[in-house]
Design an enzyme around this catalytic site. Structure first.
Site, PDB file in Angstrom:
ATOM      1  N   ASP A 447      29.865  32.436   8.847  1.00  0.00           N
ATOM      2  CA  ASP A 447      29.183  33.425   9.194  1.00  0.00           C
ATOM      3  C   ASP A 447      29.978  34.465  10.054  1.00  0.00           C
ATOM      4  OD1 ASP A 447      26.827  35.250   9.766  1.00  0.00           O
ATOM      5  OD2 ASP A 447      26.239  33.969  11.328  1.00  0.00           O
ATOM      6  N   GLU A 450      32.876  39.670   9.363  1.00  0.00           N
ATOM      7  CA  GLU A 450      33.021  40.823   8.907  1.00  0.00           C
ATOM      8  C   GLU A 450      34.529  41.335   9.435  1.00  0.00           C
ATOM      9  OE1 GLU A 450      30.229  39.715  10.276  1.00  0.00           O
ATOM     10  OE2 GLU A 450      29.757  39.539   8.169  1.00  0.00           O
ATOM     11  N   ASP A 525      21.453  38.954   6.861  1.00  0.00           N
ATOM     12  CA  ASP A 525      20.169  39.013   7.576  1.00  0.00           C
ATOM     13  C   ASP A 525      19.052  40.012   7.003  1.00  0.00           C
ATOM     14  OD1 ASP A 525      21.419  37.286   9.210  1.00  0.00           O
ATOM     15  OD2 ASP A 525      21.869  38.611  10.799  1.00  0.00           O
TER      16      ASP A 525
HETATM   17  O1  MIG Z   1      24.428  37.108  15.294  1.00  0.00           O
HETATM   18  O2  MIG Z   1      24.042  31.872  13.661  1.00  0.00           O
HETATM   19  O3  MIG Z   1      23.487  36.039   9.369  1.00  0.00           O
HETATM   20  O4  MIG Z   1      22.001  33.547   9.240  1.00  0.00           O
HETATM   21  O5  MIG Z   1      21.222  32.377  11.425  1.00  0.00           O
HETATM   22  C1  MIG Z   1      23.587  36.294  14.519  1.00  0.00           C
HETATM   23  C2  MIG Z   1      23.114  32.897  13.906  1.00  0.00           C
HETATM   24  C3  MIG Z   1      24.537  35.269  13.690  1.00  0.00           C
HETATM   25  C4  MIG Z   1      23.763  35.638  11.583  1.00  0.00           C
HETATM   26  C5  MIG Z   1      23.566  35.029  10.275  1.00  0.00           C
HETATM   27  C6  MIG Z   1      22.321  34.133  10.353  1.00  0.00           C
HETATM   28  C7  MIG Z   1      22.301  33.380  11.426  1.00  0.00           C
HETATM   29  C8  MIG Z   1      22.902  33.787  12.695  1.00  0.00           C
HETATM   30  N1  MIG Z   1      24.190  34.571  12.749  1.00  0.00           N
END
Ligand code: MIG
Length: 822
Positions: A447, A450, A525
């Site tokens: 995650d 980016e 998200d």
């Molecule tokens: O700033 O890890 O897209 O699936 O549950 C949020 C917490 C960070 C974004 C991900 C989401 C995940 C969440 N993350």
């Protein structure tokens, strides 16, 4: 005052989309001066000292590499490209006073000398497939400097193509928009965009590859440039489709069809074929931000089993760690992670753990040697954090130009990022995954890559961050969009090294072209809204047309509150998506399949069970995606490229060639119009036949998603399962849907579902052909191909057109046989 105004104007201008008119201000490449030729390319030198190199990689694959106002540099490197060793095909060169002609058996490239314009034509018909509208362009004088995100990073380069009057555009990876991208424009700049809605751009990924389609003829263009890039398909001009980037080379590949499937195959050859993930990746998955402690995880799994809902995977989100420190486990919440994994494993459930790129910035509290432990992930890290210590010592963390550590803020607070362009750093990161594998974790979820930075999400805070980049020491402008690709690569290669007998399973949010070699993806998200649900089909199919076959979206939506109806309709799409995972934000209303009552749960169970029954079909289609680049989750367009009714059709989809689904993406709907392409179609639920090439109205009560089978297809299904591997695929039932001539066929793909042995021939491909016989249907099972032996089992056959077909069961002993079914 003036100063203030211009400061405001500057803020507005920076990073605003560049238009077709603006790129007209750019310098155009000089006209042709001379030419050199070698075995696989020609290099054209231009009057302004620019050079253009055309490389013939395959009869349908030509690379255009342009260097403006200077010679082509010696360094030629891309993180996206998987194949460099192309066997040069037959080609020839011809020159006339007006133009230079390079032709293969399939493509003819015509370079007009003055002005320098490139056409791509069909070598057989000489029809123009794609043509420059303007000579290639570069910002020699800084005309666009004010609009650039990072004016210091490089020079804007662009190519403008004639916009066909009836040209359609597909691809570009993950875009929150419809299937046909004609008249739209896009920016590629990997961005953390929670709660994005239709039209939001850019979002998480950069796949600078698109497909143009006109008069049924398709071509592809892969603009392999990782800088912030632009694609405009006739948004700001009636004549022009253009693409460009804020730096780097004007370096693109032209892929000729005319079939889209052929283009996808070539794109996969060029940027990599998706390896097969473990088969259980196709199982149902459940997630939540976050399930903890261990007893909560066990309870979710217990509920699944008690409620007779199939489940293969449960995800651990960021709260399993010690204060968001990656590669650690919070021992209060998870006192014995290996025990938990073993317990779940006995119920057929695998753990996937989230890993963020942000490593907590934690200078040691005490001076002294680091704590040595064989399992540092289980030791308290509040005094010293082994990952930070090691990475710092080895100098693997990103730095700013002035040599200072780059310290973004992410979940752990102040953090550092790894320079994944360093091969040793990738290896180190990959090896760190031992911490997960030793504790029974089976897959990794990347995650925030980016990379997201809470200090500033635009990337402005990172502009002077330097990456090694094979000694080029380039900055963020070039490296942002490949950060996730390289992180996923480090992860995949690490898992492969640590467990060579297992297929790695990686999920990523951000990406660049080539990501399919290392990772599957999900669409980030989303909102729990009908508008967001309506984006599922166009986004999944677009990703499939962009080289990313293994896709999915949080089922039910991530942010906000779903309801029973929305969740059911979401499952009626995702039960056939490669990645089927229900996931929910930390403060959202619970969303597991049972949360809205038995009525909805029963419907969801029906679709989850159907997914597991259809695994032989889904897995065969997945293998096709691996081998050919054609995605399993398809727009109708891919199968019916000659039918303009499909060019905009993005509220229906197909699985492979045979299953057509027309989901409901709005509330309170109990019927809908369905377009059926040419041929004959069987209603999956009733076996009623419909002639195609028309629109029909079909009932769609909440229990029933409209689903059709192509006449001529055979759908292989297996038994009900709680998880993959619970039982063998025995019997496999072949449901036969004969076409008007009484024929049908299919090819079933099987392997061990877990190891990489399939790459060396350990698979079995079984082809079944059916034709009408005097008093029924003649079924022939061809001798299977490949070295995988699934063991003794039964095959069953049933004719779906007959009201009272008897099921014929035969032993599958790996030999050809022929028999009749009525
Ligand atoms: O700033 O890890 O897209 O699936 O549950 C949020 C917490 C960070 C974004 C991900 C989401 C995940 C969440 N993350």
């Amino acid at each position: 005052m003036n100063k203030l105004l211009s400061a405001i104007a500057c803020v507005i201008a920076l990073g605003t989309p560049v238009t077709a008119q603006e790129i007209s201000k750019l310098e155009k490449i000089g006209s042709f001066a001379s030419l050199t030729r070698n075995e696989k390319s020609i290099t054209l030198s231009c009057r302004d000292n620019s050079q253009v190199q055309l490389t013939i990689l395959a009869p349908d694959l030509i690379r255009v590499r342009t260097s403006f106002a200077k010679s082509i540099p010696a360094r030629d490197h891309s993180w996206a490209i998987a194949k460099n060793d192309w066997a040069t095909p037959r080609w020839n060169l011809r020159e006339t006073p007006e133009a230079i002609f390079v032709s293969t058996d399939e493509v003819e490239v015509v370079v007009h000398r003055s002005p320098l314009l490139i056409d791509f034509r069909d070598a057989r018909t000489h029809e123009v497939i794609n043509a420059d509208e303007s000579p290639m362009m570069y910002d020699a004088k800084g005309a666009l400097a004010e609009m650039m995100f990072d004016p210091s990073a490089g020079m804007f380069v662009a190519a403008a193509k004639k916009l066909g009057f009836d040209e359609h555009f597909y691809g570009l990876g993950e875009k929150a928009t419809r299937l046909d991208k004609r008249r739209e424009r896009f920016i590629n700049w990997n961005s953390d965009t929670p709660g994005y809605t239709e039209g939001k751009d850019p979002i998480y990924q950069t796949i600078p590859f698109y497909i143009g389609l006109q008069r049924g003829i398709a071509y592809g263009i892969f603009f392999d440039n990782s800088y912030r890039s632009y694609f405009d398909f006739g948004h700001s001009s009636q004549q022009r489709a253009w693409f460009g980037a804020e730096g780097g080379e004007l370096n693109y590949y032209f892929l000729y069809g005319p079939g889209i499937k052929k283009i996808l195959g070539r794109y996969a050859d060029l940027t990599g074929h998706m390896p097969l993930p473990p088969m259980w990746a196709l199982g149902n998955q459940q997630s939540r931000w976050s399930y903890y402690p261990n007893t909560m995880v066990e309870e979710v799994v217990r509920q699944y089993r008690e409620r007779d809902l199939p489940l293969d995977v449960i995800h651990l989100d960021i709260d399993y760690m010690q204060g968001y420190r990656v590669f650690t486990v919070d021992s209060q919440r998870f006192p014995n992670p290996k025990d938990l994994a073993d317990k779940l494993s006995r119920q057929g459930v695998k753990i996937v753990a989230i890993v963020d790129p942000g490593v907590k910035y934690q200078p040691p509290a005490k001076i002294g040697p680091p704590i040595k432990s064989l399992a540092p992930e289980l030791e308290p890290q509040d005094q010293r954090y082994y990952v930070f210590d090691e990475g710092l010592e080895k100098k693997y963390f990103q730095q700013r130009k002035n040599g200072a550590l780059f310290i973004p803020k992410v979940w752990p607070g102040e953090s550092v990022f790894v320079d994944f362009t360093l091969p040793e750093a990738r290896r180190w990161w990959g090896d760190l995954h031992r911490a997960y594998l030793d504790n029974g974790v089976r897959g990794i979820w990347n995650d925030m890559n980016e990379p997201s930075d809470f200090v500033d999400q635009t990337g402005k805070n990172q502009l002077d961050v330097v990456s090694y980049d094979e000694g080029e020491n380039s900055t963020h402008a070039k490296n942002r969009n490949v950060f996730a690709l390289l992180e996923a690569r480090a992860t995949y290669e690490g898992l492969e090294r640590l467990k060579p007998d297992r297929r790695p399973y990686v999920i990523t949010r951000a990406a660049y072209a080539g990501i399919q070699r290392y990772s599957t993806m999900w669409t980030g998200d989303t909102n729990s809204t009908w508008e967001a649900l309506a984006l599922n089909v166009p986004m999944f199919t677009t990703l499939g047309l962009s080289g990313e076959p293994f896709v999915g979206s949080d089922v039910g939506g991530f942010i906000g509150r779903a309801n029973g109806e929305l969740l059911v309709r979401a499952y009626q799409i995702s039960f056939l998506a490669p990645f089927c995972r229900n996931h929910k934000v930390i403060d959202g209303y619970d969303q597991e399949p049972w949360r809205f009552g038995k009525y909805y749960e029963d419907i969801i169970r029906k679709y989850l069970k159907l997914r597991y029954q259809l695994l032989p079909l889904l897995y065969s289609a997945l293998e096709e995606a691996h081998r050919t680049g054609s995605p399993l989750f398809r727009p109708l367009l891919l199968n019916y490229q000659d039918d303009p009714n499909t060019y905009n059709l993005d509220d229906e989809f197909m699985i492979g060639d045979d299953l057509l689904v027309a989901p409901i993406v709005r509330p309170d709907i109990t019927s809908r119009l369905v377009y059926l392409p040419k041929g004959v179609w069987y209603n999956y639920w009733t076996n009623k036949k419909y002639p195609g090439s028309t629109m029909i109205r079909i009932d769609a009560p909440l229990e029933t998603v409209p689903m059709f089978v192509r006449a001529g297809a055979i759908i292989p299904t297996g038994p009900d399962m709680n998880y993959i591997g619970e039982k063998p695929f025995d019997p496999i039932t072949f449901s036969i849907y004969p076409d008007d001539k009484g024929s049908a066929s299919t090819t079933l793909y099987e392997d061990d579902g877990a190891s990489p042995a399939y790459k060396d021939g350990a698979f079995r491909r079984t082809t079944v052909n059916v034709r009408r016989a005097a008093s029924g249907y003649l079924v022939s099972i061809l001798a299977p191909v490949g070295n995988y032996n699934p063991g003794a089992r039964k095959f069953s056959f049933v004719i779906k057109s007959a009201a009272t077909s008897t099921v014929v069961a035969v032993a599958d002993d790996g030999r050809a046989r022929m028999f009749e079914v009525r």
